[in-house]
Design a protein around this motif. Structure first.
Motif, mmCIF file in Angstrom:
data_model
loop_
_atom_site.group_PDB
_atom_site.id
_atom_site.type_symbol
_atom_site.label_atom_id
_atom_site.label_comp_id
_atom_site.label_asym_id
_atom_site.label_seq_id
_atom_site.Cartn_x
_atom_site.Cartn_y
_atom_site.Cartn_z
ATOM 1 N N CYS A 29 -29.109 3.500 -26.506
ATOM 2 C CA CYS A 29 -29.639 2.407 -27.317
ATOM 3 C C CYS A 29 -29.341 1.059 -26.669
ATOM 4 C CB CYS A 29 -29.045 2.473 -28.721
ATOM 5 S SG CYS A 29 -29.632 1.171 -29.846
ATOM 6 N N GLY A 30 -28.096 0.840 -26.281
ATOM 7 C CA GLY A 30 -27.725 -0.417 -25.642
ATOM 8 C C GLY A 30 -28.457 -0.630 -24.325
ATOM 9 N N CYS A 31 -28.624 0.438 -23.551
ATOM 10 C CA CYS A 31 -29.345 0.320 -22.271
ATOM 11 C C CYS A 31 -30.815 -0.015 -22.495
ATOM 12 C CB CYS A 31 -29.220 1.620 -21.484
ATOM 13 S SG CYS A 31 -27.563 1.965 -20.871
ATOM 14 N N LEU A 32 -31.428 0.590 -23.500
ATOM 15 C CA LEU A 32 -32.831 0.300 -23.799
ATOM 16 C C LEU A 32 -33.020 -1.170 -24.153
ATOM 17 C CD1 LEU A 32 -34.328 3.275 -25.848
ATOM 18 C CD2 LEU A 32 -35.163 2.322 -23.706
ATOM 19 N N PHE A 33 -32.086 -1.726 -24.917
ATOM 20 C CA PHE A 33 -32.174 -3.140 -25.266
ATOM 21 C C PHE A 33 -32.085 -4.010 -24.015
ATOM 22 C CE2 PHE A 33 -30.344 -2.277 -29.764
ATOM 23 C CZ PHE A 33 -31.563 -1.746 -30.137
ATOM 24 N N SER A 34 -31.249 -3.609 -23.072
ATOM 25 C CA SER A 34 -31.140 -4.355 -21.818
ATOM 26 C C SER A 34 -32.430 -4.261 -21.002
ATOM 27 C CB SER A 34 -29.964 -3.830 -20.985
ATOM 28 O OG SER A 34 -28.727 -4.138 -21.585
ATOM 29 N N SER A 64 -37.760 -15.745 -26.066
ATOM 30 C CA SER A 64 -36.448 -16.019 -25.490
ATOM 31 C C SER A 64 -35.355 -15.847 -26.539
ATOM 32 C CB SER A 64 -36.412 -17.434 -24.911
ATOM 33 O OG SER A 64 -35.177 -17.676 -24.291
ATOM 34 N N ASN A 65 -35.643 -16.259 -27.786
ATOM 35 C CA ASN A 65 -34.673 -16.045 -28.862
ATOM 36 C C ASN A 65 -34.395 -14.559 -29.039
ATOM 37 O OD1 ASN A 65 -34.993 -18.771 -29.165
ATOM 38 N ND2 ASN A 65 -36.096 -18.651 -31.100
ATOM 39 N N LEU A 66 -35.452 -13.754 -29.075
ATOM 40 C CA LEU A 66 -35.299 -12.317 -29.234
ATOM 41 C C LEU A 66 -34.584 -11.702 -28.030
ATOM 42 C CD1 LEU A 66 -38.803 -11.407 -30.696
ATOM 43 C CD2 LEU A 66 -36.653 -11.556 -31.929
ATOM 44 N N ALA A 67 -34.897 -12.209 -26.839
ATOM 45 C CA ALA A 67 -34.255 -11.685 -25.634
ATOM 46 C C ALA A 67 -32.755 -11.951 -25.659
ATOM 47 C CB ALA A 67 -34.890 -12.319 -24.394
ATOM 48 N N LYS A 68 -32.363 -13.152 -26.052
ATOM 49 C CA LYS A 68 -30.947 -13.490 -26.137
ATOM 50 C C LYS A 68 -30.238 -12.603 -27.154
ATOM 51 C CE LYS A 68 -27.250 -15.879 -25.257
ATOM 52 N NZ LYS A 68 -26.612 -15.819 -23.928
ATOM 53 N N THR A 69 -30.914 -12.351 -28.277
ATOM 54 C CA THR A 69 -30.359 -11.474 -29.290
ATOM 55 C C THR A 69 -30.193 -10.054 -28.761
ATOM 56 O OG1 THR A 69 -31.447 -12.794 -30.996
ATOM 57 C CG2 THR A 69 -30.664 -10.624 -31.646
ATOM 58 N N LEU A 70 -31.189 -9.576 -28.030
ATOM 59 C CA LEU A 70 -31.109 -8.240 -27.445
ATOM 60 C C LEU A 70 -29.957 -8.135 -26.458
ATOM 61 C CD1 LEU A 70 -34.841 -7.263 -26.773
ATOM 62 C CD2 LEU A 70 -33.263 -6.159 -28.357
ATOM 63 N N ASP A 71 -29.750 -9.185 -25.669
ATOM 64 C CA ASP A 71 -28.665 -9.181 -24.693
ATOM 65 C C ASP A 71 -27.312 -9.065 -25.398
ATOM 66 O OD1 ASP A 71 -27.454 -9.516 -22.088
ATOM 67 O OD2 ASP A 71 -26.948 -11.553 -22.709
ATOM 68 N N ASN A 72 -27.115 -9.856 -26.454
ATOM 69 C CA ASN A 72 -25.854 -9.809 -27.200
ATOM 70 C C ASN A 72 -25.677 -8.479 -27.916
ATOM 71 O OD1 ASN A 72 -25.134 -12.420 -26.465
ATOM 72 N ND2 ASN A 72 -26.171 -13.352 -28.193
ATOM 73 N N LEU A 73 -26.759 -7.986 -28.508
ATOM 74 C CA LEU A 73 -26.668 -6.729 -29.243
ATOM 75 C C LEU A 73 -26.420 -5.560 -28.294
ATOM 76 C CD1 LEU A 73 -26.842 -5.411 -32.003
ATOM 77 C CD2 LEU A 73 -29.305 -5.211 -31.701
ATOM 78 N N SER A 74 -27.058 -5.592 -27.130
ATOM 79 C CA SER A 74 -26.836 -4.550 -26.132
ATOM 80 C C SER A 74 -25.370 -4.500 -25.717
ATOM 81 C CB SER A 74 -27.718 -4.814 -24.907
ATOM 82 O OG SER A 74 -27.421 -3.917 -23.867
ATOM 83 N N TYR A 75 -24.781 -5.658 -25.498
ATOM 84 C CA TYR A 75 -23.370 -5.735 -25.109
ATOM 85 C C TYR A 75 -22.464 -5.139 -26.175
ATOM 86 C CZ TYR A 75 -18.827 -8.047 -24.483
ATOM 87 O OH TYR A 75 -17.485 -8.319 -24.382
ATOM 88 N N ARG A 76 -22.735 -5.457 -27.437
ATOM 89 C CA ARG A 76 -21.902 -4.954 -28.529
ATOM 90 C C ARG A 76 -22.046 -3.441 -28.705
ATOM 91 N NH1 ARG A 76 -22.539 -10.077 -29.017
ATOM 92 N NH2 ARG A 76 -21.161 -11.392 -30.271
ATOM 93 N N ILE A 77 -23.267 -2.935 -28.580
ATOM 94 C CA ILE A 77 -23.475 -1.496 -28.743
ATOM 95 C C ILE A 77 -22.859 -0.725 -27.582
ATOM 96 C CG2 ILE A 77 -25.226 0.311 -28.845
ATOM 97 C CD1 ILE A 77 -27.012 -1.601 -30.343
ATOM 98 N N TRP A 130 -20.340 -12.201 -16.622
ATOM 99 C CA TRP A 130 -21.734 -11.830 -16.438
ATOM 100 C C TRP A 130 -22.442 -11.752 -17.785
ATOM 101 C CZ3 TRP A 130 -22.942 -7.601 -12.252
ATOM 102 C CH2 TRP A 130 -22.474 -8.051 -11.009
ATOM 103 N N SER A 131 -23.727 -12.083 -17.794
ATOM 104 C CA SER A 131 -24.566 -11.916 -18.975
ATOM 105 C C SER A 131 -26.015 -11.947 -18.541
ATOM 106 C CB SER A 131 -24.288 -13.027 -20.006
ATOM 107 O OG SER A 131 -24.625 -14.300 -19.463
ATOM 108 N N GLY A 132 -26.902 -11.686 -19.474
ATOM 109 C CA GLY A 132 -28.321 -11.786 -19.168
ATOM 110 C C GLY A 132 -28.784 -10.736 -18.180
ATOM 111 N N ARG A 133 -29.541 -11.172 -17.171
ATOM 112 C CA ARG A 133 -30.230 -10.247 -16.283
ATOM 113 C C ARG A 133 -29.264 -9.444 -15.407
ATOM 114 N NH1 ARG A 133 -35.656 -10.834 -16.198
ATOM 115 N NH2 ARG A 133 -35.802 -9.709 -14.228
ATOM 116 N N LYS A 134 -28.159 -10.055 -14.961
ATOM 117 C CA LYS A 134 -27.225 -9.316 -14.108
ATOM 118 C C LYS A 134 -26.648 -8.114 -14.858
ATOM 119 C CE LYS A 134 -24.716 -12.930 -13.060
ATOM 120 N NZ LYS A 134 -23.673 -13.770 -12.443
ATOM 121 N N SER A 135 -26.222 -8.333 -16.080
ATOM 122 C CA SER A 135 -25.707 -7.226 -16.884
ATOM 123 C C SER A 135 -26.811 -6.248 -17.242
ATOM 124 C CB SER A 135 -25.057 -7.771 -18.163
ATOM 125 O OG SER A 135 -23.891 -8.499 -17.866
ATOM 126 N N ALA A 136 -28.014 -6.777 -17.487
ATOM 127 C CA ALA A 136 -29.135 -5.913 -17.873
ATOM 128 C C ALA A 136 -29.511 -4.960 -16.740
ATOM 129 C CB ALA A 136 -30.326 -6.764 -18.282
#
Length: 336
Positions: free
Chosen positions: A179-184, A231-244, A299-305
Protein backbone atom coordinates in the motif's frame (compact mmCIF):
# COMPACT_ATOMS: atom_id res chain seq x y z
CA UNK A 1 -25.22 -27.24 0.02
CA UNK A 2 -21.54 -28.08 0.56
CA UNK A 3 -19.06 -25.56 1.92
CA UNK A 4 -17.07 -25.67 -1.33
CA UNK A 5 -20.08 -24.48 -3.31
CA UNK A 6 -20.75 -21.71 -0.78
CA UNK A 7 -17.11 -20.64 -0.91
CA UNK A 8 -17.14 -20.54 -4.71
CA UNK A 9 -20.34 -18.50 -4.72
CA UNK A 10 -18.88 -16.00 -2.26
CA UNK A 11 -15.68 -15.64 -4.30
CA UNK A 12 -17.55 -15.20 -7.59
CA UNK A 13 -19.92 -12.60 -6.15
CA UNK A 14 -17.00 -10.77 -4.56
CA UNK A 15 -15.12 -10.72 -7.87
CA UNK A 16 -17.95 -8.94 -9.68
CA UNK A 17 -18.42 -6.66 -6.68
CA UNK A 18 -14.76 -5.63 -6.75
CA UNK A 19 -14.98 -5.04 -10.48
CA UNK A 20 -17.75 -2.50 -9.96
CA UNK A 21 -15.94 -0.99 -6.95
CA UNK A 22 -12.90 -0.34 -9.13
CA UNK A 23 -15.03 1.01 -11.97
CA UNK A 24 -16.96 3.37 -9.69
CA UNK A 25 -13.81 4.65 -7.98
CA UNK A 26 -12.29 5.43 -11.38
CA UNK A 27 -15.46 7.17 -12.54
CA UNK A 28 -15.51 9.11 -9.29
CA UNK A 29 -11.90 10.21 -9.72
CA UNK A 30 -12.66 11.34 -13.28
CA UNK A 31 -15.75 13.22 -11.98
CA UNK A 32 -18.01 11.12 -14.21
CA UNK A 33 -19.93 9.57 -11.32
CA UNK A 34 -23.14 11.46 -10.39
CA UNK A 35 -22.95 13.18 -7.01
CA UNK A 36 -25.89 11.15 -5.77
CA UNK A 37 -23.72 8.01 -6.15
CA UNK A 38 -20.56 9.34 -4.47
CA UNK A 39 -21.07 7.11 -1.44
CA UNK A 40 -21.67 3.99 -3.55
CA UNK A 41 -18.01 2.89 -3.98
CA UNK A 42 -17.44 2.95 -0.23
CA UNK A 43 -20.64 1.04 0.48
CA UNK A 44 -19.71 -1.63 -2.05
CA UNK A 45 -16.23 -1.84 -0.52
CA UNK A 46 -17.78 -2.52 2.90
CA UNK A 47 -19.91 -5.26 1.34
CA UNK A 48 -16.86 -6.77 -0.32
CA UNK A 49 -14.99 -6.74 2.98
CA UNK A 50 -17.91 -8.54 4.63
CA UNK A 51 -17.93 -11.23 1.93
CA UNK A 52 -14.19 -11.75 2.25
CA UNK A 53 -14.48 -12.15 6.00
CA UNK A 54 -17.30 -14.65 5.42
CA UNK A 55 -15.11 -16.69 3.10
CA UNK A 56 -12.15 -16.74 5.49
CA UNK A 57 -14.31 -17.74 8.48
CA UNK A 58 -16.07 -20.46 6.48
CA UNK A 59 -12.72 -21.75 5.23
CA UNK A 60 -11.35 -21.76 8.77
CA UNK A 61 -14.21 -23.87 10.12
CA UNK A 62 -14.33 -26.25 7.17
CA UNK A 63 -10.57 -26.92 7.14
CA UNK A 64 -9.99 -26.88 10.87
CA UNK A 65 -7.00 -24.53 10.62
CA UNK A 66 -6.38 -20.86 9.95
CA UNK A 67 -6.77 -20.25 6.18
CA UNK A 68 -3.16 -19.43 5.33
CA UNK A 69 -1.79 -22.83 4.37
CA UNK A 70 -1.46 -22.27 0.60
CA UNK A 71 -1.13 -19.55 -2.02
CA UNK A 72 -4.87 -19.37 -2.73
CA UNK A 73 -5.75 -18.67 0.88
CA UNK A 74 -2.89 -16.23 1.40
CA UNK A 75 -3.87 -14.22 -1.71
CA UNK A 76 -7.44 -13.87 -0.50
CA UNK A 77 -6.27 -12.99 3.01
CA UNK A 78 -3.97 -10.34 1.53
CA UNK A 79 -6.94 -9.04 -0.48
CA UNK A 80 -9.03 -8.73 2.68
CA UNK A 81 -6.27 -6.89 4.56
CA UNK A 82 -5.91 -4.37 1.71
CA UNK A 83 -9.69 -3.88 1.59
CA UNK A 84 -9.78 -3.26 5.34
CA UNK A 85 -6.85 -0.87 5.03
CA UNK A 86 -8.66 1.10 2.32
CA UNK A 87 -11.77 1.44 4.48
CA UNK A 88 -9.66 2.45 7.49
CA UNK A 89 -7.78 5.13 5.55
CA UNK A 90 -11.01 6.59 4.16
CA UNK A 91 -12.65 6.70 7.59
CA UNK A 92 -9.48 8.16 9.16
CA UNK A 93 -9.33 10.83 6.46
CA UNK A 94 -12.91 11.94 7.08
CA UNK A 95 -12.43 11.96 10.86
CA UNK A 96 -9.23 14.04 10.63
CA UNK A 97 -10.71 16.54 8.24
CA UNK A 98 -13.91 17.14 10.19
CA UNK A 99 -11.85 17.83 13.34
CA UNK A 100 -9.03 19.73 11.67
CA UNK A 101 -10.13 23.15 12.95
CA UNK A 102 -11.44 23.83 16.44
CA UNK A 103 -12.64 27.36 15.83
CA UNK A 104 -16.21 27.40 14.47
CA UNK A 105 -15.53 30.35 12.17
CA UNK A 106 -12.42 28.70 10.72
CA UNK A 107 -14.32 25.45 10.30
CA UNK A 108 -17.07 27.15 8.33
CA UNK A 109 -14.64 28.99 6.06
CA UNK A 110 -12.56 25.88 5.43
CA UNK A 111 -15.47 23.48 5.02
CA UNK A 112 -15.64 23.73 1.23
CA UNK A 113 -11.91 23.22 0.81
CA UNK A 114 -11.77 20.29 3.23
CA UNK A 115 -14.77 18.64 1.62
CA UNK A 116 -13.21 18.95 -1.81
CA UNK A 117 -9.83 17.65 -0.63
CA UNK A 118 -11.45 14.74 1.22
CA UNK A 119 -13.47 13.77 -1.82
CA UNK A 120 -10.47 13.95 -4.17
CA UNK A 121 -8.18 12.03 -1.84
CA UNK A 122 -10.78 9.39 -0.98
CA UNK A 123 -11.38 8.80 -4.70
CA UNK A 124 -7.63 8.62 -5.30
CA UNK A 125 -7.10 6.04 -2.54
CA UNK A 126 -9.88 3.88 -3.93
CA UNK A 127 -8.58 4.22 -7.48
CA UNK A 128 -5.13 3.09 -6.34
CA UNK A 129 -5.97 0.17 -4.05
CA UNK A 130 -9.13 -1.30 -5.60
CA UNK A 131 -7.38 -2.41 -8.85
CA UNK A 132 -4.73 -4.24 -6.81
CA UNK A 133 -7.42 -5.95 -4.72
CA UNK A 134 -9.28 -6.92 -7.90
CA UNK A 135 -6.10 -8.30 -9.50
CA UNK A 136 -5.34 -10.41 -6.43
CA UNK A 137 -8.84 -11.91 -6.52
CA UNK A 138 -8.66 -12.44 -10.29
CA UNK A 139 -5.32 -14.26 -10.06
CA UNK A 140 -6.48 -16.40 -7.13
CA UNK A 141 -9.83 -17.26 -8.71
CA UNK A 142 -8.99 -17.81 -12.37
CA UNK A 143 -5.25 -18.52 -12.60
CA UNK A 144 -4.51 -21.00 -9.85
CA UNK A 145 -5.12 -24.72 -10.51
CA UNK A 146 -7.89 -26.48 -8.66
CA UNK A 147 -5.50 -28.47 -6.47
CA UNK A 148 -4.17 -25.25 -4.97
CA UNK A 149 -7.69 -24.05 -4.13
CA UNK A 150 -8.73 -27.23 -2.37
CA UNK A 151 -8.39 -27.21 1.39
CA UNK A 152 -6.24 -30.11 2.58
CA UNK A 153 -4.75 -31.30 5.84
CA UNK A 154 -1.66 -29.46 6.99
CA UNK A 155 1.71 -31.07 6.46
CA UNK A 156 3.56 -31.80 9.73
CA UNK A 157 5.81 -28.73 9.41
CA UNK A 158 2.75 -26.44 9.35
CA UNK A 159 0.95 -28.05 12.28
CA UNK A 160 1.97 -25.37 14.72
CA UNK A 161 0.53 -22.30 16.41
CA UNK A 162 3.31 -20.37 14.72
CA UNK A 163 1.34 -20.65 11.47
CA UNK A 164 -1.15 -18.12 12.79
CA UNK A 165 1.53 -15.87 14.26
CA UNK A 166 4.20 -15.88 11.57
CA UNK A 167 2.19 -16.04 8.35
CA UNK A 168 -0.47 -13.57 9.52
CA UNK A 169 2.11 -10.97 10.48
CA UNK A 170 3.99 -11.46 7.21
CA UNK A 171 0.81 -10.98 5.15
CA UNK A 172 -0.05 -7.88 7.19
CA UNK A 173 3.42 -6.51 6.51
CA UNK A 174 3.12 -7.27 2.78
CA UNK A 175 -0.23 -5.50 2.62
CA UNK A 176 0.94 -2.34 4.38
CA UNK A 177 4.21 -2.21 2.48
CA UNK A 178 2.48 -2.72 -0.88
CA UNK A 179 0.00 0.00 0.00
CA UNK A 180 2.72 2.47 0.96
CA UNK A 181 4.75 1.64 -2.16
CA UNK A 182 1.72 2.14 -4.41
CA UNK A 183 1.19 5.60 -2.94
CA UNK A 184 4.81 6.42 -3.71
CA UNK A 185 4.41 5.20 -7.29
CA UNK A 186 1.33 7.39 -7.81
CA UNK A 187 3.25 10.27 -6.22
CA UNK A 188 5.82 9.99 -9.01
CA UNK A 189 3.06 10.29 -11.61
CA UNK A 190 1.51 13.33 -9.91
CA UNK A 191 4.72 15.37 -9.58
CA UNK A 192 6.95 16.65 -12.39
CA UNK A 193 10.53 15.37 -12.23
CA UNK A 194 11.92 18.92 -12.00
CA UNK A 195 9.58 20.05 -9.25
CA UNK A 196 11.36 21.30 -6.13
CA UNK A 197 9.85 20.02 -2.91
CA UNK A 198 7.39 22.47 -1.33
CA UNK A 199 7.36 22.19 2.42
CA UNK A 200 4.35 23.24 4.42
CA UNK A 201 2.82 22.47 7.75
CA UNK A 202 -0.15 20.15 7.80
CA UNK A 203 -2.04 17.69 9.87
CA UNK A 204 -1.01 14.11 10.58
CA UNK A 205 -1.76 12.94 7.03
CA UNK A 206 -0.27 15.94 5.28
CA UNK A 207 -3.29 18.03 4.24
CA UNK A 208 -2.44 21.75 4.22
CA UNK A 209 -4.05 24.10 6.71
CA UNK A 210 -5.79 27.33 5.78
CA UNK A 211 -2.81 29.40 6.97
CA UNK A 212 -0.51 27.76 4.43
CA UNK A 213 -2.98 27.35 1.58
CA UNK A 214 -2.55 30.84 0.16
CA UNK A 215 1.24 30.78 0.18
CA UNK A 216 1.21 27.25 -1.25
CA UNK A 217 -1.02 28.22 -4.16
CA UNK A 218 1.20 31.25 -4.87
CA UNK A 219 4.25 28.99 -4.97
CA UNK A 220 2.48 26.60 -7.28
CA UNK A 221 1.46 29.41 -9.60
CA UNK A 222 5.05 30.62 -9.72
CA UNK A 223 6.07 27.12 -10.84
CA UNK A 224 3.31 27.26 -13.49
CA UNK A 225 1.69 24.01 -12.49
CA UNK A 226 -1.54 23.31 -14.29
CA UNK A 227 -3.42 21.88 -11.33
CA UNK A 228 -2.40 22.93 -7.79
CA UNK A 229 -4.71 20.30 -6.30
CA UNK A 230 -2.59 17.54 -7.84
CA UNK A 231 0.43 18.82 -5.90
CA UNK A 232 -1.60 18.93 -2.68
CA UNK A 233 -2.68 15.33 -3.22
CA UNK A 234 0.87 14.31 -4.14
CA UNK A 235 2.27 15.80 -0.94
CA UNK A 236 -0.40 13.99 1.04
CA UNK A 237 0.44 10.72 -0.69
CA UNK A 238 4.13 11.18 0.10
CA UNK A 239 3.42 11.72 3.81
CA UNK A 240 0.89 8.91 3.98
CA UNK A 241 3.23 6.52 2.17
CA UNK A 242 5.96 7.26 4.72
CA UNK A 243 3.63 6.61 7.66
CA UNK A 244 2.26 3.36 6.24
CA UNK A 245 5.73 2.05 5.36
CA UNK A 246 6.85 3.05 8.85
CA UNK A 247 4.06 0.84 10.21
CA UNK A 248 4.71 -2.06 7.84
CA UNK A 249 8.45 -2.27 8.54
CA UNK A 250 8.08 -3.34 12.22
CA UNK A 251 5.50 -5.91 11.13
CA UNK A 252 7.99 -7.31 8.62
CA UNK A 253 10.66 -7.40 11.33
CA UNK A 254 8.37 -9.27 13.75
CA UNK A 255 7.35 -11.65 10.98
CA UNK A 256 10.96 -12.51 10.11
CA UNK A 257 11.92 -13.00 13.77
CA UNK A 258 8.89 -15.19 14.48
CA UNK A 259 9.71 -17.21 11.37
CA UNK A 260 13.25 -17.75 12.63
CA UNK A 261 11.95 -19.08 15.95
CA UNK A 262 9.50 -21.37 14.15
CA UNK A 263 12.25 -22.57 11.79
CA UNK A 264 14.43 -23.51 14.75
CA UNK A 265 11.62 -25.57 16.25
CA UNK A 266 10.81 -27.28 12.94
CA UNK A 267 14.13 -27.62 11.12
CA UNK A 268 16.64 -27.14 13.95
CA UNK A 269 18.12 -23.90 12.60
CA UNK A 270 17.11 -20.26 12.98
CA UNK A 271 18.34 -19.35 9.49
CA UNK A 272 19.01 -21.63 6.52
CA UNK A 273 19.45 -19.10 3.69
CA UNK A 274 16.37 -20.57 2.09
CA UNK A 275 15.30 -18.54 -1.03
CA UNK A 276 12.27 -17.21 0.84
CA UNK A 277 14.38 -16.23 3.84
CA UNK A 278 16.97 -14.56 1.63
CA UNK A 279 14.44 -12.44 -0.24
CA UNK A 280 12.66 -11.56 3.00
CA UNK A 281 16.00 -10.23 4.27
CA UNK A 282 16.52 -8.28 1.03
CA UNK A 283 13.03 -6.80 1.42
CA UNK A 284 13.82 -5.84 5.01
CA UNK A 285 17.07 -4.15 3.95
CA UNK A 286 15.34 -2.11 1.20
CA UNK A 287 12.80 -0.64 3.60
CA UNK A 288 15.41 -0.19 6.33
CA UNK A 289 17.34 1.96 3.85
CA UNK A 290 14.12 3.82 2.97
CA UNK A 291 13.40 4.70 6.60
CA UNK A 292 17.05 5.50 7.37
CA UNK A 293 17.36 7.94 4.47
CA UNK A 294 13.99 9.46 5.29
CA UNK A 295 14.69 9.96 9.00
CA UNK A 296 18.45 10.54 9.14
CA UNK A 297 19.20 12.04 5.72
CA UNK A 298 16.03 14.08 5.35
CA UNK A 299 14.97 12.45 2.10
CA UNK A 300 11.40 13.03 0.92
CA UNK A 301 9.37 13.29 -2.23
CA UNK A 302 10.74 11.74 -5.40
CA UNK A 303 13.98 10.33 -3.93
CA UNK A 304 12.08 8.33 -1.34
CA UNK A 305 9.39 7.45 -3.87
CA UNK A 306 11.95 5.89 -6.22
CA UNK A 307 13.26 3.71 -3.40
CA UNK A 308 9.76 2.68 -2.35
CA UNK A 309 8.88 1.87 -5.97
CA UNK A 310 11.88 -0.46 -6.14
CA UNK A 311 10.69 -2.02 -2.88
CA UNK A 312 7.31 -2.70 -4.53
CA UNK A 313 9.03 -4.99 -7.04
CA UNK A 314 11.10 -6.70 -4.36
CA UNK A 315 7.98 -7.52 -2.31
CA UNK A 316 6.38 -9.33 -5.24
CA UNK A 317 9.59 -11.29 -5.88
CA UNK A 318 9.64 -12.31 -2.22
CA UNK A 319 5.93 -13.14 -2.03
CA UNK A 320 5.24 -14.73 -5.43
CA UNK A 321 8.46 -14.95 -7.44
CA UNK A 322 10.25 -17.31 -5.08
CA UNK A 323 7.20 -19.56 -4.85
CA UNK A 324 6.98 -19.85 -8.62
CA UNK A 325 10.26 -21.76 -8.45
CA UNK A 326 8.77 -24.29 -6.05
CA UNK A 327 12.11 -24.69 -4.30
CA UNK A 328 13.22 -24.34 -0.72
CA UNK A 329 11.65 -25.00 2.63
CA UNK A 330 8.75 -22.58 2.08
CA UNK A 331 7.21 -24.27 -0.95
CA UNK A 332 4.29 -25.94 0.87
CA UNK A 333 1.06 -25.56 -1.05
CA UNK A 334 2.52 -23.45 -3.84
CA UNK A 335 3.84 -24.18 -7.32
CA UNK A 336 6.20 -27.02 -6.46
Amino acid sequence: MSTNIIENNIININFFLLFFVTLFYWLQSALFLPKSLNSLPNKLTYLSCFLQVGFLVLRWFSSGHFPLSNLYESLLFLSWVLTTLLLFLNSKLITKNTSQTKNIKDRLTSFTFLKEQTFLFESLLGSILSPLILLLNTFATFSLPLELKTSTALVPALQSNWLLMHVTVMILSYATLLCGCLFSIIYLFLTPANLTEIEFQGNSIGLPTNQTLTSLNNSLEDKKLVNPNSSNLAKTLDNLSYRILGFGFPLLTIGILSGAVWANQTWGSYWSWDPKETWALITWLIFAIYLHTRISKGWSGRKSAYLASFGFIIIWICYLGVNLLGKGLHSYGFFN
